[in-house]
Design a protein around this motif. Structure first.
Motif, short mmCIF file in Angstrom:
data_model
loop_
_atom_site.label_atom_id
_atom_site.label_comp_id
_atom_site.label_asym_id
_atom_site.label_seq_id
_atom_site.Cartn_x
_atom_site.Cartn_y
_atom_site.Cartn_z
N UNK A 169 5.62 -28.87 46.40
CA UNK A 169 6.14 -28.91 47.71
C UNK A 169 7.81 -28.50 47.75
N UNK A 170 7.98 -27.88 49.02
CA UNK A 170 9.43 -27.70 49.25
C UNK A 170 10.24 -28.73 49.84
N UNK A 171 10.92 -29.48 49.09
CA UNK A 171 11.57 -30.83 49.55
C UNK A 171 12.67 -30.62 50.37
N UNK A 172 13.59 -29.42 50.00
CA UNK A 172 14.60 -29.17 50.41
C UNK A 172 14.93 -27.64 50.67
N UNK A 173 15.42 -27.03 51.89
CA UNK A 173 15.83 -25.80 52.11
C UNK A 173 17.24 -25.47 51.81
N UNK A 174 17.56 -24.75 50.60
CA UNK A 174 18.81 -24.60 50.35
C UNK A 174 19.43 -23.30 50.97
N UNK A 175 18.42 -22.28 51.30
CA UNK A 175 19.07 -21.28 52.01
C UNK A 175 17.91 -20.64 52.69
N UNK A 176 17.86 -20.53 54.10
CA UNK A 176 16.61 -20.06 54.49
C UNK A 176 16.11 -18.55 54.30
N UNK A 177 15.04 -18.45 54.22
CA UNK A 177 14.39 -16.88 54.02
C UNK A 177 14.53 -16.01 55.34
N UNK A 178 14.58 -14.87 55.27
CA UNK A 178 14.54 -13.76 56.36
C UNK A 178 13.41 -12.88 56.00
N UNK A 179 12.81 -12.26 57.25
CA UNK A 179 11.64 -11.11 56.93
C UNK A 179 11.77 -10.35 58.35
N UNK A 180 11.25 -9.00 58.13
CA UNK A 180 10.96 -8.04 59.27
C UNK A 180 9.73 -7.74 59.16
N UNK A 181 9.11 -8.31 60.14
CA UNK A 181 7.39 -7.81 60.02
C UNK A 181 6.97 -8.50 58.90
N UNK A 182 6.14 -7.81 57.93
CA UNK A 182 5.73 -8.19 56.87
C UNK A 182 6.47 -8.09 55.60
N UNK A 183 8.02 -7.35 55.73
CA UNK A 183 8.76 -7.11 54.73
C UNK A 183 9.75 -8.41 54.54
N UNK A 184 9.62 -8.75 53.40
CA UNK A 184 10.71 -9.94 53.01
C UNK A 184 11.87 -9.61 52.51
N UNK A 185 13.12 -9.70 53.35
CA UNK A 185 14.45 -9.40 53.03
C UNK A 185 15.00 -10.25 51.99
N UNK A 186 14.80 -11.61 52.29
CA UNK A 186 15.43 -12.53 51.29
C UNK A 186 14.22 -13.63 51.15
N UNK A 187 13.97 -13.98 49.93
CA UNK A 187 12.89 -15.38 49.93
C UNK A 187 13.84 -16.72 50.16
N UNK A 188 13.08 -17.60 50.88
CA UNK A 188 13.89 -18.92 51.00
C UNK A 188 13.99 -19.25 49.78
N UNK A 189 15.33 -19.84 49.47
CA UNK A 189 15.79 -20.63 48.19
C UNK A 189 15.77 -22.18 48.43
N UNK A 190 14.76 -22.72 47.81
CA UNK A 190 14.35 -24.29 47.91
C UNK A 190 14.35 -25.19 46.77
#
Length: 217
Positions: free
Chosen positions: A166-187
């Motif tokens: 389980x993700x217990x902390x979000x260190x950096x949020x992730x970003x996407x455009x539609x179905x394309x992930x620009x940056x995964x969430x760093x957790x």
């Protein structure tokens, strides 16, 4: 010597009692061969016209098939160009927004520390509105199951109160455009402790023990 009187022509002898029409020569009646030859010529002409018509129809069918093929190729070309245009646009927007992610991270940290005030707040909110219109979406929340396709685990630990990674902390949020992930969430993730009974199983076991104790009483 007999002299010919000018202006007079000799006429054939006409039998007595015959009409003048009998003296005119009559056309010979057509023979059986001539009567048969005429329909044969018409048949040959009809066959020739039929052959020409078949050739015209064949040529028309070939030209129609060529036209349909060209039309299909043109439609495929238009769809391919439109698809490529959309892809190029998405790549360009994704590249632009990727350069703005550090700025958005700074805005997020400032908001967490209560520093997003005054004119800086207005600018930050305007920036977030613009990138949202371009299709940028933020994702990543505490407590959601870890998904390696959209999460990047930077920290790892064990916890007795989780039943799965389980993700217990979000260190950096992730970003996407539609179905394309620009940056995964760093957790930061937590896994169930090795050999520990999951919380749900503990509750179920406790309920069974309580019901069993009641039956014994």
């Amino acid at each position: 010597m007999t002299e010919e009187t000018p202006g007079f022509e000799e006429k054939p002898d006409v039998p007595s009692g015959a009409t003048p029409d009998d003296a005119e020569p009559k056309a010979a009646a057509p023979t059986d061969e001539e009567e048969t030859a005429a329909p044969a010529g018409d048949t040959d002409q009809t066959a020739g016209l039929t052959a020409q018509l078949d050739q015209v129809r064949s040529a028309l069918a070939e030209r129609t098939a060529d036209l349909q093929r060209l039309q299909a190729e043109y439609q495929n070309y238009r769809r391919r160009v439109e698809r490529d245009r959309v892809t190029v646009k998405e790549i360009a927007v994704a590249n632009l927004l990727s350069e703005l992610l550090p700025v958005l991270d700074d805005v997020g940290r400032a908001r967490e520390h209560g520093e997003l005030v005054g004119g800086f707040k207005s600018v930050a909110e305007s920036l977030e509105t613009v990138v949202a219109k371009l299709g940028l979406q933020q994702f990543g929340k505490e407590g959601e199951p870890f998904d390696p396709t959209i999460h990047e685990a930077l920290m790892h630990s064990y916890a007795p109160d989780v039943t799965e990674t389980t993700c217990v902390a979000i260190l950096q949020p992730g970003y996407r455009i539609g179905e394309r992930t620009i940056r995964p969430a760093r957790v930061a993730v937590a896994e169930p402790q090795p050999g520990a009974t999951p919380a749900a199983a503990k509750e179920e076991k406790t309920d069974d023990e309580e019901s069993g104790g009641t039956e014994e009483v």
